[in-house]
Design a protein around this motif. Structure first.
Motif, PDB file in Angstrom:
ATOM      1  N   PHE A 278      -2.914 -55.522 -90.873  1.00 52.31           N
ATOM      2  CA  PHE A 278      -1.503 -55.146 -90.770  1.00 52.31           C
ATOM      3  C   PHE A 278      -0.542 -56.225 -91.298  1.00 52.31           C
ATOM      4  O   PHE A 278       0.388 -55.899 -92.042  1.00 52.31           O
ATOM      5  CB  PHE A 278      -1.163 -54.767 -89.325  1.00 52.31           C
ATOM      6  CG  PHE A 278       0.232 -54.266 -89.147  1.00 52.31           C
ATOM      7  CD1 PHE A 278       0.587 -52.991 -89.542  1.00 52.31           C
ATOM      8  CD2 PHE A 278       1.213 -55.072 -88.600  1.00 52.31           C
ATOM      9  CE1 PHE A 278       1.875 -52.536 -89.388  1.00 52.31           C
ATOM     10  CE2 PHE A 278       2.512 -54.629 -88.440  1.00 52.31           C
ATOM     11  CZ  PHE A 278       2.840 -53.351 -88.839  1.00 52.31           C
ATOM     12  N   ALA A 317       2.531 -49.797 -86.979  1.00 54.66           N
ATOM     13  CA  ALA A 317       3.215 -50.524 -85.900  1.00 54.66           C
ATOM     14  C   ALA A 317       3.186 -49.693 -84.625  1.00 54.66           C
ATOM     15  O   ALA A 317       2.936 -50.217 -83.530  1.00 54.66           O
ATOM     16  CB  ALA A 317       4.657 -50.840 -86.304  1.00 54.66           C
ATOM     17  N   HIS A 321       1.584 -50.658 -81.039  1.00 54.66           N
ATOM     18  CA  HIS A 321       2.345 -50.509 -79.805  1.00 54.66           C
ATOM     19  C   HIS A 321       1.620 -49.630 -78.813  1.00 54.66           C
ATOM     20  O   HIS A 321       1.566 -49.924 -77.630  1.00 54.66           O
ATOM     21  CB  HIS A 321       3.695 -49.863 -80.107  1.00 54.66           C
ATOM     22  CG  HIS A 321       4.788 -50.851 -80.262  1.00 54.66           C
ATOM     23  ND1 HIS A 321       6.073 -50.619 -79.896  1.00 54.66           N
ATOM     24  CD2 HIS A 321       4.770 -52.104 -80.733  1.00 54.66           C
ATOM     25  CE1 HIS A 321       6.814 -51.677 -80.146  1.00 54.66           C
ATOM     26  NE2 HIS A 321       6.036 -52.598 -80.671  1.00 54.66           N
TER      27      HIS A 321
ATOM     28  N   SER B  31       0.787 -61.392 -70.776  1.00 52.80           N
ATOM     29  CA  SER B  31       1.719 -61.163 -71.865  1.00 52.80           C
ATOM     30  C   SER B  31       3.064 -60.928 -71.223  1.00 52.80           C
ATOM     31  O   SER B  31       3.194 -60.943 -70.006  1.00 52.80           O
ATOM     32  CB  SER B  31       1.321 -59.954 -72.698  1.00 52.80           C
ATOM     33  OG  SER B  31       1.911 -58.797 -72.167  1.00 52.80           O
ATOM     34  N   ALA B  33       4.802 -58.139 -72.048  1.00 49.66           N
ATOM     35  CA  ALA B  33       5.096 -56.729 -72.284  1.00 49.66           C
ATOM     36  C   ALA B  33       5.733 -56.146 -71.030  1.00 49.66           C
ATOM     37  O   ALA B  33       5.341 -56.475 -69.914  1.00 49.66           O
ATOM     38  CB  ALA B  33       3.822 -55.975 -72.622  1.00 49.66           C
ATOM     39  N   PRO B  34       6.745 -55.276 -71.211  1.00 52.21           N
ATOM     40  CA  PRO B  34       7.412 -54.724 -70.042  1.00 52.21           C
ATOM     41  C   PRO B  34       6.445 -53.942 -69.171  1.00 52.21           C
ATOM     42  O   PRO B  34       5.551 -53.267 -69.694  1.00 52.21           O
ATOM     43  CB  PRO B  34       8.489 -53.815 -70.629  1.00 52.21           C
ATOM     44  CG  PRO B  34       8.257 -53.747 -72.079  1.00 52.21           C
ATOM     45  CD  PRO B  34       7.288 -54.794 -72.465  1.00 52.21           C
ATOM     46  N   THR B  59      14.448 -49.481 -72.876  1.00 50.53           N
ATOM     47  CA  THR B  59      13.733 -50.695 -73.259  1.00 50.53           C
ATOM     48  C   THR B  59      12.269 -50.647 -72.863  1.00 50.53           C
ATOM     49  O   THR B  59      11.601 -51.674 -72.847  1.00 50.53           O
ATOM     50  CB  THR B  59      14.396 -51.927 -72.633  1.00 50.53           C
ATOM     51  OG1 THR B  59      14.446 -51.739 -71.227  1.00 50.53           O
ATOM     52  CG2 THR B  59      15.785 -52.140 -73.176  1.00 50.53           C
ATOM     53  N   SER B  60      11.769 -49.466 -72.534  1.00 49.29           N
ATOM     54  CA  SER B  60      10.343 -49.387 -72.179  1.00 49.29           C
ATOM     55  C   SER B  60       9.507 -49.241 -73.436  1.00 49.29           C
ATOM     56  O   SER B  60       9.991 -48.823 -74.483  1.00 49.29           O
ATOM     57  CB  SER B  60      10.095 -48.203 -71.251  1.00 49.29           C
ATOM     58  OG  SER B  60      10.144 -47.012 -72.007  1.00 49.29           O
ATOM     59  N   LEU B  68       9.916 -45.304 -82.759  1.00 44.35           N
ATOM     60  CA  LEU B  68       9.188 -45.652 -83.985  1.00 44.35           C
ATOM     61  C   LEU B  68       8.709 -44.383 -84.683  1.00 44.35           C
ATOM     62  O   LEU B  68       8.805 -44.236 -85.902  1.00 44.35           O
ATOM     63  CB  LEU B  68       7.993 -46.547 -83.660  1.00 44.35           C
ATOM     64  CG  LEU B  68       8.289 -48.028 -83.463  1.00 44.35           C
ATOM     65  CD1 LEU B  68       7.058 -48.766 -82.982  1.00 44.35           C
ATOM     66  CD2 LEU B  68       8.770 -48.648 -84.763  1.00 44.35           C
ATOM     67  N   PHE B 127      16.872 -50.613 -82.397  1.00 43.43           N
ATOM     68  CA  PHE B 127      17.187 -52.037 -82.372  1.00 43.43           C
ATOM     69  C   PHE B 127      17.878 -52.453 -81.079  1.00 43.43           C
ATOM     70  O   PHE B 127      17.670 -53.570 -80.612  1.00 43.43           O
ATOM     71  CB  PHE B 127      17.972 -52.437 -83.623  1.00 43.43           C
ATOM     72  CG  PHE B 127      17.045 -52.712 -84.766  1.00 43.43           C
ATOM     73  CD1 PHE B 127      16.538 -53.990 -84.950  1.00 43.43           C
ATOM     74  CD2 PHE B 127      16.608 -51.708 -85.600  1.00 43.43           C
ATOM     75  CE1 PHE B 127      15.636 -54.238 -85.964  1.00 43.43           C
ATOM     76  CE2 PHE B 127      15.700 -51.954 -86.610  1.00 43.43           C
ATOM     77  CZ  PHE B 127      15.212 -53.225 -86.800  1.00 43.43           C
ATOM     78  N   SER B 129      17.067 -51.081 -78.266  1.00 40.30           N
ATOM     79  CA  SER B 129      15.878 -51.168 -77.422  1.00 40.30           C
ATOM     80  C   SER B 129      15.154 -52.491 -77.669  1.00 40.30           C
ATOM     81  O   SER B 129      14.699 -53.160 -76.736  1.00 40.30           O
ATOM     82  CB  SER B 129      14.970 -49.986 -77.725  1.00 40.30           C
ATOM     83  OG  SER B 129      13.684 -50.202 -77.246  1.00 40.30           O
ATOM     84  N   ARG B 137      12.018 -60.625 -72.260  1.00 43.53           N
ATOM     85  CA  ARG B 137      10.673 -61.150 -72.554  1.00 43.53           C
ATOM     86  C   ARG B 137      10.728 -62.627 -72.880  1.00 43.53           C
ATOM     87  O   ARG B 137       9.847 -63.385 -72.501  1.00 43.53           O
ATOM     88  CB  ARG B 137      10.056 -60.386 -73.729  1.00 43.53           C
ATOM     89  CG  ARG B 137       9.524 -59.027 -73.337  1.00 43.53           C
ATOM     90  CD  ARG B 137       8.891 -58.339 -74.524  1.00 43.53           C
ATOM     91  NE  ARG B 137       7.741 -59.092 -75.008  1.00 43.53           N
ATOM     92  CZ  ARG B 137       7.210 -58.944 -76.210  1.00 43.53           C
ATOM     93  NH1 ARG B 137       7.725 -58.085 -77.049  1.00 43.53           N
ATOM     94  NH2 ARG B 137       6.172 -59.651 -76.567  1.00 43.53           N
ATOM     95  N   ARG B 204       0.524 -66.845 -79.250  1.00 41.49           N
ATOM     96  CA  ARG B 204       0.450 -65.410 -79.479  1.00 41.49           C
ATOM     97  C   ARG B 204       1.761 -64.755 -79.064  1.00 41.49           C
ATOM     98  O   ARG B 204       2.353 -63.982 -79.792  1.00 41.49           O
ATOM     99  CB  ARG B 204      -0.692 -64.818 -78.665  1.00 41.49           C
ATOM    100  CG  ARG B 204      -0.773 -63.327 -78.799  1.00 41.49           C
ATOM    101  CD  ARG B 204      -1.370 -62.680 -77.592  1.00 41.49           C
ATOM    102  NE  ARG B 204      -0.904 -61.311 -77.507  1.00 41.49           N
ATOM    103  CZ  ARG B 204      -1.530 -60.296 -78.075  1.00 41.49           C
ATOM    104  NH1 ARG B 204      -2.645 -60.502 -78.707  1.00 41.49           N
ATOM    105  NH2 ARG B 204      -1.033 -59.094 -78.002  1.00 41.49           N
ATOM    106  N   PHE B 211       8.260 -62.375 -84.315  1.00 43.13           N
ATOM    107  CA  PHE B 211       8.181 -61.184 -85.168  1.00 43.13           C
ATOM    108  C   PHE B 211       9.314 -60.211 -84.851  1.00 43.13           C
ATOM    109  O   PHE B 211      10.020 -59.736 -85.744  1.00 43.13           O
ATOM    110  CB  PHE B 211       6.826 -60.504 -84.988  1.00 43.13           C
ATOM    111  CG  PHE B 211       6.746 -59.132 -85.588  1.00 43.13           C
ATOM    112  CD1 PHE B 211       6.713 -58.982 -86.960  1.00 43.13           C
ATOM    113  CD2 PHE B 211       6.716 -57.993 -84.799  1.00 43.13           C
ATOM    114  CE1 PHE B 211       6.655 -57.724 -87.535  1.00 43.13           C
ATOM    115  CE2 PHE B 211       6.653 -56.736 -85.356  1.00 43.13           C
ATOM    116  CZ  PHE B 211       6.628 -56.601 -86.724  1.00 43.13           C
ATOM    117  N   LEU B 499       3.844 -62.269 -86.884  1.00 41.86           N
ATOM    118  CA  LEU B 499       2.860 -61.202 -86.740  1.00 41.86           C
ATOM    119  C   LEU B 499       1.449 -61.770 -86.784  1.00 41.86           C
ATOM    120  O   LEU B 499       0.575 -61.374 -85.999  1.00 41.86           O
ATOM    121  CB  LEU B 499       3.072 -60.208 -87.878  1.00 41.86           C
ATOM    122  CG  LEU B 499       2.437 -58.856 -87.764  1.00 41.86           C
ATOM    123  CD1 LEU B 499       2.862 -58.196 -86.478  1.00 41.86           C
ATOM    124  CD2 LEU B 499       2.858 -58.011 -88.941  1.00 41.86           C
ATOM    125  N   SER B 502       0.750 -63.372 -83.619  1.00 34.96           N
ATOM    126  CA  SER B 502       0.614 -62.391 -82.562  1.00 34.96           C
ATOM    127  C   SER B 502      -0.732 -61.671 -82.615  1.00 34.96           C
ATOM    128  O   SER B 502      -1.305 -61.331 -81.591  1.00 34.96           O
ATOM    129  CB  SER B 502       1.759 -61.392 -82.687  1.00 34.96           C
ATOM    130  OG  SER B 502       1.623 -60.353 -81.781  1.00 34.96           O
TER     131      SER B 502
END
Ligand code: HEM
Lengths: 364, 583
Positions: A278, A317, A321, B31, B33-34, B59-60, B68, B127, B129, B137, B204, B211, B499, B502
């Protein structure tokens, strides 16, 4: 036209013919490899196959580790004196051993498998020589049209597969699907996409061509391996689900599925492949943008090719996710990965053929 | 190399939740992550509660995923329907061909997808979000950096990688050795009660945050560039020049915040244009080189020479000058009835096929008088081919793009060109509404196919037009100024770096517990946990174990006492089977 020029033209002509010959030869050898893989599947005995059901239905055992990794001793002391590392699958996955591979763990099947891999290596070398001869014949990067993309693409995909084998990764189960698609790809290349070797139009003539297009082809080839693994994961996962819920798969499904790695391993493999490539795909798009900035005076213009690269990128992506989102791991994430790869394919075939784009090349 | 051995075992399915309970604190916060929350029902807390609930949804991870999806879905129509921004002409053709669809498409802004309200809404939400995700974070990550890795969970055997052995070394000794080994490998490590806790791979998380921040930077750079960009086109004939002021452009577009005062002061002259083409083979006629040799100077500076090629724009005064197109400009001389030259110059013609078959108009606006001395205007329609097929061979289309056998066909008109009517006029077309075509002596329309050097005489002493031997070429240039490119590039590089961090760096924890067993012998247990499963984790653990083992070697096997054995050690598998299973 002076003599030197026409002489050069003649050498190029004969190099181009040689390249064609080599591509055809590689197709012949790939076909042999294909049949050797078939033999591997057919003659691989099924006796050692059929363990998953036992694994999934045996309930008496406690949550013990699935795989032990023995630490290399380095010589002197006895085996039992050293610590052993025990691994177990992560949360939410079944502890199921990997299948024995296409050969079914038999000597005869394995022999055919080895023959297939040897033939694949030979065909790969011939095909690579064909691509290189083409590059010399046209005296530029051999990526000026779809015929050239397709031949390079399959060469790189096979090269990546052989690379995995060389790194002692357990991927021989990829052999048969890979041979099938390589033959399809080459078949389409020589029948529909064939264009006589020639120079590039000035817009394509830039060192960014080397950078952008080579990484694009490489990404595509590796994404392809990831997609095959993802697809097999989906099949194997439903097979394991069926067994776990007491279902009775048919004998053919059993014979095929039992030889594949476990769903967890396939999932892990495809994730690693997709995730690893990626960043390179991201780079490919950025390199393309820089090139477009030089060639057309804008680095991003929402041209069809650009749009579909972007869609593919967002698709992958989303896949990454999804793997970090509860409720989207596993099968759903796998579907996203397949959709993302379908976008990649559409960008390659669909946009070049059906959509008029600034990225249309000399002949197809 | 380590060897993997498949042993026949099974587990009852462990779900993520039970796993998390088992590991407790130890498995958390690997991490930033939420946390996923059950999205059922809204809060009963009034407006503020609802806003907070909505914000948390936005924002979840799930909503980010959906956005996306929508973003890629929304991008599709723009690749299939012609876009105003890319090709205005194609949009017009489409509109003409699809009369029923057009109003609908227009309402949905399908001809301007990427600047449409709905597409903008998707990426702005995404964006928002993203920012709403990054800020907490980052805070959390800084907290994790300040804190220390959590202590060992109760049962290390439950972790993805595990190993154990018994040693005669003292537990404290083992822990100290473990602490030293782990710190030596750049783990953050400390001792909590009977175990050492260590963690590595914070990069990471840093990479992941970098990123996502870089994505925002790129969006800002892109928006900046759109608002402040300018883009103008100019056609220049060999020998002619251009200076960068608004009035000199043929066409000019700019972003909404652009001010024409920002035009960089520079000028350049097209010295010559060279085009070469494939002469033989199946792709005969395919362009090989396009080069525009120019002399340019920045405000008050000295003259400099440069060559502009298709992929190589000229960079001058913060602008870039791109070579976009080229064509031919035959030089013609027009004389009136008394032999006075009323027009002499190169006339750029527009190519319409790959072999540069071109058309255009020659307009004589002032100075012409007919044989009676009456003021009039002249207009000629020109049809030009650089390589003529030969008389009687096929049509008048060009056979090759180079000037091998140039031929121009002309037909003339007189009257009023209507250039003064105030309406904008296309310089390549004649407005013939007030013009009369010249006729020859048989009453046919006057038209002549001419070779360079030939002259067409107009009837009744109306003058003549000469197709001069000297045929010039023209090139058209695009002059663009786009700020924010550097920022976009920096963002792109940061994105790739982040990236890679990560995706290639594993964040993982290792615990080493050393306690005295019931028989007085020390039991060492080591376990590792990663955010995502990786083959590297057990390898690394094995490596660490080996190093530690050298300092705390295995104790001699005691009289077999099952109680002292650590729980659930697997049976060693038959090596022969291991060989087979590896294939
Ligand atoms: C502009 C759209 C976005 C793009 C293109 C994008 C892309 C990515 C990519 C490619 C990854 C993979 C890297 C990795 O696994 O470490 C990732 C991870 C991640 N993204 Fe995004 N992202 C976007 C928006 C968001 C938003 C809005 C959020 C917040 C809800 C978010 C939260 C995360 C998190 C928490 C991870 C790490 C997952 C993990 O720890 O495995 N991203 N993102």
């Amino acid at each position: 036209m002076n003599l030197a020029v026409s002489l050069a033209a003649e050498t190029n002509e004969s190099l181009a013919r040689m390249s064609d010959m080599l591509i055809y030869s590689s197709m012949a050898v790939y076909t042999l490899a294909f049949f050797a893989h078939i033999a591997e599947w057919v003659f691989g005995s099924r006796s050692k196959v059929g363990r998953t059901a036992a694994e999934l239905t045996a309930t008496a055992r406690a949550a013990a580790p699935a795989v032990t990794v023995r630490v290399n001793q380095g010589g002197s002391t006895a085996v039992l004196d050293k610590p052993k590392v025990v691994t177990r699958s992560g949360a939410g996955t079944r502890d199921v051993p990997d299948g024995p591979g296409a050969a079914g763990g038999t000597v005869k099947g394995d022999l055919y498998g080895r023959i297939a891999v040897s033939l694949t290596t030979l065909a790969f070398l011939i095909e690579a020589a064909g691509v290189i001869a083409r590059a010399f014949a046209v005296q530029r990067a051999p990526w000026g049209n779809m015929y050239e993309f397709s031949t390079t693409f399959s060469t790189v995909a096979v090269g990546a597969y052989l690379g995995f084998l060389l790194a002692r990764k357990d991927v021989r189960w990829l052999g048969l699907p890979l041979m099938t698609t390589v033959l399809l790809d080459l078949g389409m290349a020589v029948t529909w996409l064939k264009t006589p070797s020639d120079q590039l139009v000035p817009a394509l003539d830039s060192y960014w061509l080397w950078i952008h297009v080579s990484t694009a082809i490489f990404c595509g080839a590796v994404f392809y391996l990831g997609a095959v693994a993802t697809l097999l994961y989906l099949f194997r996962d439903s097979y394991e689900n069926k067994l776990a819920t007491g279902g009775e798969p048919g004998s053919f499904a059993r014979s095929v599925m039992e030889r594949l790695p476990s769903a967890a391993s396939l999932d892990k493999f495809s994730y690693r492949v997709n995730a690893a490539i990626f960043p390179l795909w991201t780079f490919t798009i950025i390199a393309g943008a820089i090139w477009a900035g030089d060639a057309w005076g804008r680095y991003w213009g929402w041209d069809a090719k650009e749009v579909w690269s972007f869609i593919t990128w967002v698709g992958y992506a989303a896949y990454l996710h999804a793997r970090a989102t509860a409720g989207w791991k596993g099968r759903k994430a796998a579907y996203i990965a397949l959709i993302a790869f379908a976008c990649f394919l559409f960008n390659y075939y669909g946009v070049n053929i059906f959509v008029t784009s600034k990225h249309s090349y000399a002949g197809v | 190399m380590s060897k993997s051995t498949t042993t026949t075992t099974t587990t009852t399915e462990t779900t993520a939740e039970t796993e998390a309970h088992d590991l407790g604190e130890a498995g958390s916060q690997l991490s930033t992550a939420p946390r996923e929350e059950a999205a059922v029902g809204g809060p009963a807390l009034g407006v503020v509660g609802w806003i907070r609930w909505f914000w948390r949804q936005l924002t979840s991870m799930r909503v980010a995923l959906i956005l996306l999806f929508l973003l890629s879905l929304g991008a599709i129509p723009g690749s299939l329907i012609p876009q105003t921004g890319a090709d205005e002409l194609k949009v017009q053709n489409f509109k003409r061909a699809h009369e029923t669809l057009t109003p609908l498409y227009e309402r949905l802004q399908l001809f301007d997808v990427y600047s449409s309200v709905w597409f903008s809404a998707i990426y702005i939400l995404l964006f928002v979000s993203l920012i709403g995700c990054i800020v907490p974070r980052t805070g959390q990550f800084v907290g994790q950096l300040r804190g220390l890795p959590p202590g060992a969970p109760g049962r290390l055997t439950r972790l993805p990688a595990y190993t154990t052995w018994r040693t005669e070394a003292e537990p404290e000794q083992v822990r100290d050795a473990a602490l030293a080994v782990l710190k030596g490998r750049r783990f953050r490590a400390h001792t909590v009660k009977d175990a050492v806790a260590a963690e590595k791979g914070y990069l990471r998380e840093a990479g992941n945050l970098l990123f996502h921040i870089a994505l925002i930077v790129m969006l800002v750079a892109f928006a900046w560039g759109q608002l402040f960009k300018s883009e103008g086109g100019k056609l220049i004939i060999e020998g002619d020049g251009f200076s960068n002021t608004l009035t000199q452009y043929d066409d000019f577009k700019s972003g909404s915040l652009y001010s024409t005062d920002d035009l960089a002061p520079f000028s350049f002259q097209l010295d010559s244009f060279t085009g070469t083409y494939e002469k033989t083979g199946p792709q005969r006629g395919t362009p090989r080189t396009f080069e525009a040799a120019v002399t340019y100077s920045e405000a008050g500076g000295a003259d400099k020479k440069a060559v502009i090629r298709v992929n190589e724009p000229l960079k001058v005064g913060g602008s870039k000058v791109y070579l976009i197109a080229h064509g031919y400009a035959p030089v013609v001389t027009v004389k009136d009835g008394r032999g006075k030259v009323v027009f002499h110059g190169a006339v750029p013609l527009l190519p319409f096929d790959n072999n540069i078959t071109s058309t255009g108009a020659i307009k004589v606006m002032d100075g012409y008088r007919d044989k009676n001395g009456k003021k009039e205007q002249l207009g000629f329609q020109a049809f030009f081919v650089p390589t003529f097929a030969g008389a009687g061979k096929g049509d008048m289309f060009s056979q090759f793009p180079a000037l091998d056998f140039p031929v121009m066909a002309l037909t003339g008109f007189h009257g009023d060109l209507r250039v003064d009517s105030g309406l904008p006029q296309n310089v390549y077309q004649l407005d013939k509404s007030k013009m009369t075509q010249f006729k020859d002596k048989h009453g046919n329309k006057l038209a002549q196919r001419m070779l360079p050097g030939e002259t067409m005489t107009l009837p009744d002493g109306a003058g003549s037009i000469t197709f001069e031997k000297d045929i010039k070429e023209w090139a058209s240039f695009q002059v663009s100024q786009q700020p924010g490119n550097g920022l976009a590039l920096a963002g792109a590089i940061a994105a790739i770096a982040g990236l890679s961090g990560s995706l290639f760096i594993q964040r993982r924890r290792v615990w080493v517990r050393a306690v005295r067993g019931e028989d007085g012998v020390t039991v060492v247990e080591m376990a590792g946990l990663g955010r995502s499963e990786s083959a590297k984790l057990p390898e690394e653990l094995a490596d660490l174990a080996l190093t530690l083992h050298a300092q705390a070697p295995t104790a001699p096997e005691p009289a077999r006492d099952p109680a002292a054995e650590p729980a659930e050690e697997p049976a060693e598998a038959d090596p022969a089977e291991a060989e087979g299973a590896e294939k």
